[in-house]
Motif scaffolding. Sequence first.
Motif, PDB file in Angstrom:
ATOM      1  N   LEU A  79       0.801  -1.056  -0.074  1.00 52.42           N
ATOM      2  CA  LEU A  79      -0.003   0.037   0.031  1.00 52.42           C
ATOM      3  C   LEU A  79       0.880   1.276  -0.043  1.00 52.42           C
ATOM      4  O   LEU A  79       0.464   2.248  -0.683  1.00 52.42           O
ATOM      5  CB  LEU A  79      -0.988  -0.028   1.255  1.00 52.42           C
ATOM      6  N   GLU A  82       2.129   2.036  -3.515  1.00 50.27           N
ATOM      7  CA  GLU A  82       1.015   2.648  -4.272  1.00 50.27           C
ATOM      8  C   GLU A  82       0.736   4.195  -3.603  1.00 50.27           C
ATOM      9  O   GLU A  82      -0.113   4.804  -4.284  1.00 50.27           O
ATOM     10  CB  GLU A  82      -0.145   1.953  -4.107  1.00 50.27           C
ATOM     11  N   ARG A  84      -0.709   4.869  -1.110  1.00 51.09           N
ATOM     12  CA  ARG A  84      -2.120   4.798  -0.240  1.00 51.09           C
ATOM     13  C   ARG A  84      -1.927   5.225   1.237  1.00 51.09           C
ATOM     14  O   ARG A  84      -2.726   5.307   2.053  1.00 51.09           O
ATOM     15  CB  ARG A  84      -2.706   3.770  -0.488  1.00 51.09           C
ATOM     16  N   TRP A  94      -6.113   7.674   9.349  1.00 49.92           N
ATOM     17  CA  TRP A  94      -7.138   6.739   9.460  1.00 49.92           C
ATOM     18  C   TRP A  94      -7.915   6.339  10.492  1.00 49.92           C
ATOM     19  O   TRP A  94      -9.031   5.786  10.501  1.00 49.92           O
ATOM     20  CB  TRP A  94      -6.505   5.520   8.774  1.00 49.92           C
ATOM     21  N   ALA A 166      -6.762   2.079   4.774  1.00 58.20           N
ATOM     22  CA  ALA A 166      -6.049   2.604   3.666  1.00 58.20           C
ATOM     23  C   ALA A 166      -6.436   1.809   2.387  1.00 58.20           C
ATOM     24  O   ALA A 166      -6.177   2.316   1.283  1.00 58.20           O
ATOM     25  CB  ALA A 166      -4.616   2.604   3.861  1.00 58.20           C
ATOM     26  N   GLY A 167      -6.347   0.342   2.402  1.00 55.59           N
ATOM     27  CA  GLY A 167      -6.770  -0.359   1.277  1.00 55.59           C
ATOM     28  C   GLY A 167      -8.053  -0.367   0.814  1.00 55.59           C
ATOM     29  O   GLY A 167      -8.308  -1.044  -0.214  1.00 55.59           O
TER      30      GLY A 167
END
Length: 354
Positions: A79, A82, A84, A94, A166-167
């Motif tokens: 993640l 990417e 994220r 989060w 996050a994912g």
Amino acid sequence: MGDRLGAILADGVPRVCSAAVALIAVDGRLAAAAATGELVRYADAEGSLAPERPPARRDSIFDLASISKLFTTAVLLSLAEEGRLGLDEPVATWIPGADGRITPRRLLTHTAGLTPTRRIDLELPGADASERMAAMLDTPVTHPFGGPYLYSDVGMVMAGRVAELAGGATLDALVRARVTGVLGLADTGYRPAALPRIAATEWKPERQGPGPSRCVRGEVHDETAYALGGVAGHAGVFATAGDLLAFGEALRLGGGPVLRPESVAEMLRDQGAEGAPFRHGLGVRIGDPAIIGPLTGAFGHSGFTGTSLVVDPARRLTVVLLTNAVHPVRGRDGIRELRHAVAAEALRLHDLPL
């Protein structure tokens, strides 16, 4: 293949554990494999023999316990690749209300100052998994932040939840999509269904196991992971030795196709956590004397159920040992010595002339 390895396992079964499977790969080639013992040997805590005792095989499935942390780590790093999440970004991004000092890196190195564990099942006996997770995420920092190293399942539970937020998916789905599915690890995951191939763990009177044995089988052994529904950042993954070997080989070779080489390099870099008898990377232990035996410099992780993964990039070795040393009760002696003996056999195989 693996007569010497088989003898090593036989020396520990059933004294140390009722079942054991070990694999050793040298430079990507399977050099030794052995399986011995019984997946279910005992029916109760007193050691009464179960009426049905299926034999352990190379494709038997074991509760990995804390080795699950490596799968959580791989998801978080993918993640991060990417964009994220950031390893040094506050988890409050989060998880609103979380201590602003806590970051994914601190969670993965056990330096966030969080308590080692919370028996959330005992704290909230009538709550559901989501209520218990909310309470886990609300755990305050009560120890020195930033070090010294303090092993914390609570921190890895939080890391797993950060990955989910996050994912945009549950942790089991993320592990499947980003790790096990990519590597073709069909027998690795949370909440397994293949009961006939699964090794039993501990006798727990509050959890009635299937069949004549009252020991847990096919459910995660860890009480906190079980209380959270069987999927958590610190425990819950089950696997065969072959699947775990393939995961370890992927890390040894730089992460592809799961992670970029630079992510694995950061994972294996000493993160400077002080006060542990080993160096700590991201999610992994480097030079852990409990599991590496003579393989100085190797990295990996152990599991409370009696499992271990050891990867030695310098010697091109990957060593897997899966056992159920908590069956029928925890606290049995000898698992450290068994791990060391398997690692020593790996070193012997590495040193054999071509």
